[in-house]
Enzyme design. Sequence first.
Site, mmCIF file in Angstrom:
data_model
loop_
_atom_site.group_PDB
_atom_site.id
_atom_site.type_symbol
_atom_site.label_atom_id
_atom_site.label_comp_id
_atom_site.label_asym_id
_atom_site.label_seq_id
_atom_site.Cartn_x
_atom_site.Cartn_y
_atom_site.Cartn_z
ATOM 1 N N ASP A 132 5.802 -4.215 3.128
ATOM 2 C CA ASP A 132 5.627 -3.808 4.529
ATOM 3 C C ASP A 132 5.266 -4.995 5.430
ATOM 4 O O ASP A 132 5.344 -4.879 6.653
ATOM 5 C CB ASP A 132 4.517 -2.752 4.626
ATOM 6 C CG ASP A 132 5.050 -1.325 4.513
ATOM 7 O OD1 ASP A 132 6.225 -1.108 4.863
ATOM 8 O OD2 ASP A 132 4.292 -0.450 4.079
ATOM 9 N N LYS B 37 13.523 6.941 0.636
ATOM 10 C CA LYS B 37 13.450 5.542 0.186
ATOM 11 C C LYS B 37 13.901 5.426 -1.270
ATOM 12 O O LYS B 37 14.634 4.500 -1.642
ATOM 13 C CB LYS B 37 12.008 5.005 0.322
ATOM 14 C CG LYS B 37 11.600 4.744 1.774
ATOM 15 C CD LYS B 37 10.087 4.502 1.911
ATOM 16 C CE LYS B 37 9.674 4.555 3.379
ATOM 17 N NZ LYS B 37 8.209 4.638 3.554
ATOM 18 N N GLN C 219 2.283 4.838 0.714
ATOM 19 C CA GLN C 219 2.705 5.673 1.843
ATOM 20 C C GLN C 219 1.485 6.133 2.642
ATOM 21 O O GLN C 219 0.536 6.677 2.089
ATOM 22 C CB GLN C 219 3.502 6.881 1.316
ATOM 23 C CG GLN C 219 4.079 7.767 2.404
ATOM 24 C CD GLN C 219 5.180 7.077 3.211
ATOM 25 O OE1 GLN C 219 6.026 6.381 2.682
ATOM 26 N NE2 GLN C 219 5.149 7.277 4.518
#
Lengths: 286, 286
Positions: A119, A52, A96
């Site tokens: 998210d 990412k 994460q």
Amino acid sequence: MDNIIDGKALAKKVNQETASMVEELHSKEIDPCLAVILVGDDQASHRYVRSKHKKAQQLGIKSIVKELPKETTEKELLNILDEYNNSEEIDAILIQSPLPKHINEKFVMSQINPNKDVDGFQVINSGKLFLNDQSNYPVACTPKGVMTMFDEYNIELKGKKAVVIGRSIIVGRPMAALLINAGAEVTVLNHYVDNMKEYTCDADIVVSATGKLHTLTADDVKEGVVVIDVGQNVDENNKLVGDVDYDSIKEKASYITPVPGGVGPMTIATLMRQTVELAKWSDING
Amino acid sequence: MDNIIDGKALAKKVNQETASMVEELHSKEIDPCLAVILVGDDQASHRYVRSKHKKAQQLGIKSIVKELPKETTEKELLNILDEYNNSEEIDAILIQSPLPKHINEKFVMSQINPNKDVDGFQVINSGKLFLNDQSNYPVACTPKGVMTMFDEYNIELKGKKAVVIGRSIIVGRPMAALLINAGAEVTVLNHYVDNMKEYTCDADIVVSATGKLHTLTADDVKEGVVVIDVGQNVDENNKLVGDVDYDSIKEKASYITPVPGGVGPMTIATLMRQTVELAKWSDING
């Protein structure tokens, strides 16, 4: 190759557009910034976070990676999150998963500023999606990426019979909401439904998110179906495969996503795109 | 009569339980209180509000009815709402729809304190429902009342094929979420779907919320179906009827709700129950 939805190529296109958006924002002195918090030394997590970080940098997005030792307390983590939630610099925050067991993951996740919820998992953003709110808010990246695929390949949704297998918070539920909002007739199945074929055999669109090999065989779908395979499984030969029997279904489908190279690359491309959108929306809303 | 879900009788039972809950709360010096705000002189609205007021009083729930002239400004309304949102006395707030046109109804509704959102329409409460959150929060009263019916009549939901016709915020969407959360395999249809029978003919459970006469005929359902009729329509003889062809479907259904006397009484009973639950939850949460 005609009926294959090339997620890799589409992700590349989306990423190019995202890079252009970033350039445009830079010209207005807006500097989109993604912060990823990683606790502990899970190797897979470190790999995801690195990829990412690399992708964000490629696209001109500022990327902060906060690596914390596995002994980090919940309080310490919440303090950092609080700082990021209130930072003028940071537009998007991702914690994460998984977090070490001594940390209440659900609670920590729920504390992310909804305006930085890249998210799209926060209750308030999920509620807006569920209620088909027309304002700007982040949406779970995997199903949002699938919607981009439908759009790119001109796959009509209105009035179509769509079946979503799996009802997770990350994929199944937001996928169903997006399809309902787009005017499809949507069925949501438990991943353990025992008569799956009854539902899938006349569906125009099937999205599989079961994490189970052979979820669908060619017998389970009709000629001309669109199959979106969200699964990321490892088969008996240690090969990355999806949920569905790709080779046989490909013969019947009007469109199908491969694994790898289908939904996967679109999820990360959507994450990047959404980071930039959050920066833009935050600028609009002051 | 065997296969008729008697909403009137069940509502009576629920109301008795609610009255007992109120008594118990009174003994702990908790005094559940519902505040209804009514703006303007819409006659139907006045009738609804009166019947809610009367029912609340019958059950020992304190009921405040704030009647405001139709000239009330949005700012004046928001000031009153703010007072109610912060009042220690009031547990549940309901703003009777429709509001006069000069008031932004959607915005005003969105300002109700989510902990007093007795209608269960707030984004955050909808989000919790959509994500199957296990904590205490209010849910839209009509679908919540339907769930009480399923429970009372021991109608199994897990693994069953359920079809919800209509995808409104008030009925269709929360009904679908409740059924998904209960483990059913759920299809959500647009109220204007053109091949409804394809979906309903093999459903175990059909919930109709279309507001359209003859939404379902006996030909559209299978032997043994459970039909829940949320419709409140007026037919050519000026008679209150539901969405479905009751007389003919009754011959095939294992259960069916009549109109009137089905879902309707359960909605108001659930509103009362939820007022008391909000008082209880607010006490638990301090």
